[in-house]
Write a protein that holds these residues in place. Structure first.
Motif, short mmCIF file in Angstrom:
data_model
loop_
_atom_site.label_atom_id
_atom_site.label_comp_id
_atom_site.label_asym_id
_atom_site.label_seq_id
_atom_site.Cartn_x
_atom_site.Cartn_y
_atom_site.Cartn_z
N SER A 146 0.83 -1.20 0.00
CA SER A 146 0.00 0.00 0.00
C SER A 146 0.87 1.25 0.00
O SER A 146 2.04 1.23 0.39
N LYS A 147 0.28 2.33 -0.43
CA LYS A 147 1.00 3.61 -0.48
C LYS A 147 1.42 4.05 0.92
O LYS A 147 2.52 4.56 1.12
N ARG A 148 0.57 3.80 1.88
CA ARG A 148 0.86 4.19 3.26
C ARG A 148 2.07 3.43 3.82
O ARG A 148 2.94 4.00 4.47
#
Length: 189
Positions: A2-4
């Motif tokens: 994920s980007k996070r």
């Protein structure tokens, strides 16, 4: 991924790299800066060695009537580490009242501590002790160690580097040390 999670991993990586740099560059309790090493050994009341900023040095060049030696350098400079004990030896040998001002030119990360405006102003006062960087921008730059003797708002003497032709040296022979000490005697006269 994920980007996070990617952002968190990048942040951790940046922190690890920054911590590694600081471990190698930030002085520990036993480390002494050039100014600390010299001021700790020049403990006689007849001697005055303090660190000043580039702004203070430029102000002295403009309007100070003091008789003072400006020592431009920085802590990790190998040539400054060679020069300072020789200057100290000459100062102790002559045992006279004088003032030395250490002007730090780079910080602990190696970045210049003076601005382009200050560099230009230095070229008005000490161009003969600066060197032209023909590989980069062809401007006059301050190379260290540089010693400048000021008296009555005038540069009366100076010396840049060690002995000129051997600027890549990490050590000096006894003959070279004596030659450089002769130059420092002239500056502290």
């Amino acid at each position: 991924m994920s980007k996070r999670l990617f952002v968190k991993l990048c942040l951790v990586l940046v922190l690890v790299i920054a911590n590694g740099i600081l471990l190698f560059k930030v002085p520990d309790a036993t480390y002494r800066t050039v100014a600390e090493r010299i001021s700790n050994t020049w403990n006689s009341p007849s001697r005055d060695f303090t660190e000043i900023s580039m702004n203070e040095a430029l102000k002295m060049m403009k309007d100070s009537d003091e008789d003072v030696l400006l020592f431009f350098g920085f802590d990790d400079c190998p040539h400054c580490k060679i020069a300072h004990p020789l200057l100290l030896a000459v100062a102790n040998e002559q045992n006279t009242n004088y003032k030395v001002r250490f002007v730090r030119t780079r910080d602990i990360l190696g970045k210049l501590t003076y601005t382009e405006k200050q560099r230009k102003e230095l070229t008005r006062y000490i161009p003969e002790y600066m060197s032209r960087n023909e590989d980069m921008d062809n401007k006059l730059w301050l190379y260290v160690p540089t010693m400048i003797r000021l008296k009555d708002r005038k540069v009366v003497d100076g010396h840049a580097g060690l002995l000129g032709e051997n600027e890549s040296m990490d050590t000096m022979t006894k003959v070279q040390e004596k030659e450089l000490m002769k130059i420092y005697r002239r500056l502290l006269k």
